[in-house]
Scaffold this active site. Structure first.
Site, short mmCIF file in Angstrom:
data_model
loop_
_atom_site.label_atom_id
_atom_site.label_comp_id
_atom_site.label_asym_id
_atom_site.label_seq_id
_atom_site.Cartn_x
_atom_site.Cartn_y
_atom_site.Cartn_z
N CYS A 2 0.84 -1.19 0.00
CA CYS A 2 0.00 0.00 0.00
C CYS A 2 0.88 1.24 0.00
O CYS A 2 1.87 1.30 0.73
CB CYS A 2 -0.91 -0.01 1.23
SG CYS A 2 -2.06 1.37 1.31
N HIS A 60 -9.10 -3.68 -2.53
CA HIS A 60 -8.16 -2.91 -1.70
C HIS A 60 -8.57 -1.44 -1.66
O HIS A 60 -8.66 -0.83 -0.59
CB HIS A 60 -6.75 -3.08 -2.25
CG HIS A 60 -5.69 -2.35 -1.52
ND1 HIS A 60 -4.73 -2.99 -0.76
CD2 HIS A 60 -5.40 -1.02 -1.44
CE1 HIS A 60 -3.91 -2.09 -0.24
NE2 HIS A 60 -4.29 -0.88 -0.65
N GLU A 61 -8.83 -0.86 -2.83
CA GLU A 61 -9.18 0.57 -2.90
C GLU A 61 -10.57 0.82 -2.31
O GLU A 61 -10.78 1.84 -1.63
CB GLU A 61 -9.10 1.08 -4.33
CG GLU A 61 -7.72 0.99 -4.96
CD GLU A 61 -6.58 1.54 -4.11
OE1 GLU A 61 -6.79 2.50 -3.34
OE2 GLU A 61 -5.46 1.01 -4.21
N HIS A 107 -10.31 1.14 1.36
CA HIS A 107 -9.84 2.47 1.78
C HIS A 107 -11.02 3.43 1.99
O HIS A 107 -10.99 4.27 2.88
CB HIS A 107 -8.88 3.07 0.76
CG HIS A 107 -7.46 2.69 0.95
ND1 HIS A 107 -6.74 2.97 2.09
CD2 HIS A 107 -6.60 2.04 0.12
CE1 HIS A 107 -5.50 2.52 1.96
NE2 HIS A 107 -5.39 1.95 0.77
#
Length: 163
Positions: free
Chosen positions: A90, A132-133, A136
């Site tokens: 990351c 993953h994004e 966030h």
């Protein structure tokens, strides 16, 4: 627009949930351009708005393999199929990687930068990057779900030890 500083682990903004976007504004278009500029100034494959200080539900993923980058507003993963375990890193946690279990295949929907509804069915590394994004945007970092986290040993570190 501008290359922004990428917030690092420990910054409280990274742990907050991002706001949904009702109508795409000029400010949102600036955020999208800042995400592009910042991502392409480095070597990552994805970047979410909170990582550059904006609590808005926007991310960019570009595998840098010749395919078009994916810019998604208000993404929602509507289906997850199978599992896959692999290494993740990351930009907000530089110098480290971890083993994370993610869906092997996902279906995601959201809007593109023009406000048009987009539905994607993706697998493999692209599915991992989108998950993953999207995490966030909910204040979740990959380390929260990693089985193992370890410091990356750079080649110059290895070379200097062998000198």
């Amino acid at each position: 627009m501008a290359v922004k500083e990428i917030l690092k682990d420990g910054n409280p903004i990274l742990r907050r949930k991002s706001r949904r976007i009702a109508n795409i504004t000029e400010e949102d278009r600036i955020v999208i351009q800042d995400l592009k500029d910042t991502l392409y100034a480095g070597d990552g494959v994805g970047l979410a708005a909170p990582q550059i200080g904006y609590l808005k539900r926007i991310f960019i993923v570009d595998l840098r393999d010749g395919s078009e980058p994916i810019i998604m507003i208000n993404p929602k993963i509507v289906k997850k199929i199978g599992t896959s375990e692999d290494i993740e890193g990351c930009l907000s946690y530089p110098g480290y990687e971890g083993i994370v279990v993610r869906p092997r295949k996902i279906m995601v929907s959201g809007s593109n930068e023009n406000g048009k509804l987009v539905k994607l069915e993706v697998t493999g590394f692209l599915a991992r990057a989108i998950c993953h994004e999207t995490d966030h945007l909910d204040g979740i970092m990959y380390m929260d779900n990693a089985k193992n986290i370890y410091k990356i040993q750079l080649e110059e570190d290895v070379d200097s030890k062998n000198s």
